[in-house]
Write an enzyme that holds these catalytic residues in place. Structure first.
Site, PDB file in Angstrom:
ATOM      1  N   LYS A  29      18.352 -16.644  57.032  1.00 11.41           N
ATOM      2  CA  LYS A  29      19.375 -16.911  57.481  1.00 11.41           C
ATOM      3  C   LYS A  29      19.568 -15.912  58.386  1.00 11.41           C
ATOM      4  O   LYS A  29      19.244 -14.828  58.721  1.00 11.41           O
ATOM      5  CB  LYS A  29      20.501 -17.095  56.668  1.00 11.41           C
ATOM      6  CG  LYS A  29      20.931 -15.799  55.978  1.00 11.41           C
ATOM      7  CD  LYS A  29      22.139 -15.834  54.755  1.00 11.41           C
ATOM      8  CE  LYS A  29      22.271 -14.681  54.031  1.00 11.41           C
ATOM      9  NZ  LYS A  29      23.146 -14.786  52.850  1.00 11.41           N
TER      10      LYS A  29
ATOM     11  N   ARG B 183      33.721 -18.160  46.407  1.00 15.40           N
ATOM     12  CA  ARG B 183      33.615 -18.584  47.836  1.00 15.40           C
ATOM     13  C   ARG B 183      33.060 -20.051  47.637  1.00 15.40           C
ATOM     14  O   ARG B 183      34.079 -20.773  47.378  1.00 15.40           O
ATOM     15  CB  ARG B 183      32.345 -17.551  48.392  1.00 15.40           C
ATOM     16  CG  ARG B 183      32.918 -16.681  49.317  1.00 15.40           C
ATOM     17  CD  ARG B 183      31.738 -15.524  50.004  1.00 15.40           C
ATOM     18  NE  ARG B 183      30.594 -16.342  49.889  1.00 15.40           N
ATOM     19  CZ  ARG B 183      29.485 -15.259  50.204  1.00 15.40           C
ATOM     20  NH1 ARG B 183      29.584 -14.073  50.533  1.00 15.40           N
ATOM     21  NH2 ARG B 183      28.298 -15.737  50.158  1.00 15.40           N
TER      22      ARG B 183
ATOM     23  N   TYR C 266      33.059   7.977  77.497  1.00 16.36           N
ATOM     24  CA  TYR C 266      34.472   7.515  77.608  1.00 16.36           C
ATOM     25  C   TYR C 266      35.093   8.242  76.651  1.00 16.36           C
ATOM     26  O   TYR C 266      35.010   8.503  75.293  1.00 16.36           O
ATOM     27  CB  TYR C 266      34.456   6.174  77.152  1.00 16.36           C
ATOM     28  CG  TYR C 266      33.808   5.138  78.206  1.00 16.36           C
ATOM     29  CD1 TYR C 266      34.007   5.311  79.241  1.00 16.36           C
ATOM     30  CD2 TYR C 266      33.127   4.034  77.620  1.00 16.36           C
ATOM     31  CE1 TYR C 266      33.382   4.381  80.331  1.00 16.36           C
ATOM     32  CE2 TYR C 266      32.610   3.150  78.473  1.00 16.36           C
ATOM     33  CZ  TYR C 266      32.735   3.085  79.852  1.00 16.36           C
ATOM     34  OH  TYR C 266      32.268   2.324  80.793  1.00 16.36           O
TER      35      TYR C 266
ATOM     36  N   MET D 224      29.294  -0.147  75.692  1.00 21.63           N
ATOM     37  CA  MET D 224      28.630  -1.261  75.655  1.00 21.63           C
ATOM     38  C   MET D 224      27.149  -1.282  75.709  1.00 21.63           C
ATOM     39  O   MET D 224      26.367  -2.191  75.012  1.00 21.63           O
ATOM     40  CB  MET D 224      29.212  -2.280  76.719  1.00 21.63           C
ATOM     41  CG  MET D 224      28.753  -3.756  76.679  1.00 21.63           C
ATOM     42  SD  MET D 224      29.237  -5.055  77.874  1.00 21.63           S
ATOM     43  CE  MET D 224      31.386  -4.836  77.335  1.00 21.63           C
TER      44      MET D 224
HETATM   45  C1  LIG Z   1      22.565 -14.303  51.834  1.00 18.26           C
HETATM   46  C2  LIG Z   1      22.243 -15.075  50.561  1.00 18.26           C
HETATM   47  C3  LIG Z   1      21.267 -14.539  49.729  1.00 18.26           C
HETATM   48  C4  LIG Z   1      20.429 -13.451  49.948  1.00 18.26           C
HETATM   49  O1  LIG Z   1      21.189 -12.469  49.609  1.00 18.26           O
HETATM   50  P1  LIG Z   1      20.489 -10.707  49.781  1.00 18.26           P
HETATM   51  O2  LIG Z   1      21.641 -10.105  48.975  1.00 18.26           O
HETATM   52  O3  LIG Z   1      20.351 -10.675  51.097  1.00 18.26           O
HETATM   53  O4  LIG Z   1      19.368 -10.687  48.919  1.00 18.26           O
HETATM   54  C5  LIG Z   1      20.964 -15.258  48.625  1.00 18.26           C
HETATM   55  N1  LIG Z   1      21.777 -16.531  48.314  1.00 18.26           N
HETATM   56  C6  LIG Z   1      22.898 -16.841  49.078  1.00 18.26           C
HETATM   57  C7  LIG Z   1      23.553 -18.076  48.723  1.00 18.26           C
HETATM   58  C8  LIG Z   1      23.225 -16.115  50.276  1.00 18.26           C
HETATM   59  O5  LIG Z   1      24.156 -16.362  51.203  1.00 18.26           O
END
Ligand SMILES: *Cc1c(COP(=O)(O)O)cnc(C)c1O
EC number: 5.1.1.1
Length: 410
Positions: A63, A161, A295, A343
């Site tokens: 992801k 979640r 800055y 930036m």
């Molecule tokens: C991101 C994620 C993972 C991987 O988590 P890591 O801590 O990066 O290994 C696994 N399962 C779900 C549902 C996730 O959202």
């Protein structure tokens, strides 16, 4: 050659694929700054993680563009090293992997009403349902497609979640079983996600597994027979064997980063950081004592010195919280960022050491050539290494080393 990841036919008019390595075809954008990704490190990390979970299959979580490393090249490298599944948050990420030629098992879990269920089902992507609304949309899309949708039912075992609460789980399971009976879905997975696995020994870890086992029992009693039961992210893959079940889902550790200091130091876990973020100095100049830098003048030169201008800023993903705290390797030594990260650029005080425009500055890498690591940056900026690598923006070109000849061209 990995037959799970063949490029689809390439239209004759399509542009040339990205260069396989930095050395083959210099990319002018890569001269300013680049993230170099070592695909051998990704392969080696996959092998390390498979050895931690020898009885489970491995889903490489790619992801967020492979945590900033490039989803497609990292997915290919993970497949080459034995990942039988890929995982993405959004369906768009999963569809992009299919468009790049991946044909192996692939799960996408972050859905909202009206999502591209039909496209995903037609692309052979496993989808996730945390509640009845999702299952209903999946069944409707499967009927339209005239296909059976592969569905993973997600239980909330405590994270709070996504996932179905224990009170709602029997209803979700019963609806899924009914949809299976009519041929609309095949429940291929039952799964959940940890809240505190990065703190080994946290009581929530055992408690979540207890809730998960109960959810599995409810599913089995309802007649479901999932192919894969899965709960483990990186920290659980590394530290909690009883959480491995049939499949583990590591993300950050694939890229060679430890999930937390409590889990361990990357090198001791057998992990090798895959990303090195570098830039070329854009300017080196002598300045007098007491000169303000960047800055707000939050840094002033303590004496006559040399400043080096690094052409990377928060638009490239360098945290502004790294101002005056994060280390970089420049002119042979660690230097702390001098003044605010802007930036597009920040400054380092080279203390009169010899340097010239064009010299390489390394922000972070594996750490074995004296450079800081993403973990050093995370500590300095008050965040986690996950965020340091993931936030490197699209303005920074990615170049790849150790691309396998047989799988170039994606
Ligand atoms: C991101 C994620 C993972 C991987 O988590 P890591 O801590 O990066 O290994 C696994 N399962 C779900 C549902 C996730 O959202």
């Amino acid at each position: 050659m990995n037959d799970q990841f063949q490029p689809l036919s390439t239209p004759a008019s399509s542009p040339d694929p990205a260069p396989a390595s930095a050395s083959e075809q210099p990319d002018p954008a890569a001269c300013r700054a680049r993230a170099e990704i070592d695909l051998d490190a990704v392969r080696s990390n996959v092998r390390t993680l498979r050895a931690c979970a020898p009885r489970a299959e491995l889903m490489a979580v790619v992801k967020a563009d492979g945590y900033g490393h490039g989803a497609v090249p990292c997915a290919r490298a993970a497949r080459e090293a034995g990942a039988t599944w890929l995982g993405t948050a959004t369906p768009q990420e999963a569809l992009a992997l299919r468009a790049a030629g991946d044909r192996g098992r692939l799960l996408s879990w972050l859905w909202t009403p009206g999502g591209p269920w039909r496209e995903a089902i037609e692309a052979g992507i496993d989808v996730s349902a945390s509640g009845l609304w999702a299952l209903e949309e999946i069944v409707a899309a499967a009927r339209q497609a005239g296909r059976t949708a592969r569905v993973h039912l997600k239980a909330d075992t405590g994270l709070g979640r996504s996932g179905s609460q224990p009170a709602d789980w029997p209803g979700l399971v019963a609806a899924a079983r009914a949809a299976e009976a009519e041929g609309a879905v095949d429940v291929t997975g039952v799964w959940s996600h940890f809240a505190c696995a990065d703190e080994p020994g946290h009581p929530a870890n055992a408690a979540q597994l207890e809730v998960f086992r109960e959810a599995l029992a409810v599913a089995e009693r309802a007649g479901l027979d999932p192919e894969v039961r899965h709960h483990a992210n990186s920290p659980a893959t590394l530290t909690l064997p009883e959480s491995h079940f049939d499949l583990v889902r590591p993300g950050v550790s694939l890229y060679g980063l430890s999930p937390s200091p409590e889990v361990g130091v990357a090198a001791e876990l057998g992990l090798r950081p895959a990303m090195t973020l570098k830039a070329a100095l854009a300017l080196v100049k002598d300045v007098p004592a007491g000169h303000g830098v960047s800055y707000g003048f939050s840094y002033r030169t303590p004496g006559p010195t040399t400043l080096g201008l690094v052409p990377l800023g928060y638009a490239d993903g360098v945290p502004r919280h790294a101002s005056n705290t994060a280390p970089v390797l420049a002119a042979g030594k660690w230097r702390t960022i001098a003044g605010r990260v802007a930036m597009d650029q920040f400054v380092v005080d080279l203390g009169g050491d010899a340097a010239s425009a064009g010299d390489e500055v390394v922000l972070f890498g594996p750490g074995d050539r004296g450079e800081p690591t993403a973990e050093d940056w995370a500590r300095a900026a008050g965040t986690i290494s996950y965020e340091i690598v993931t936030r490197v923006s699209a303005r920074v070109s990615r170049t790849y080393t150790n691309v396998r000849a047989s799988t170039r061209g994606l």
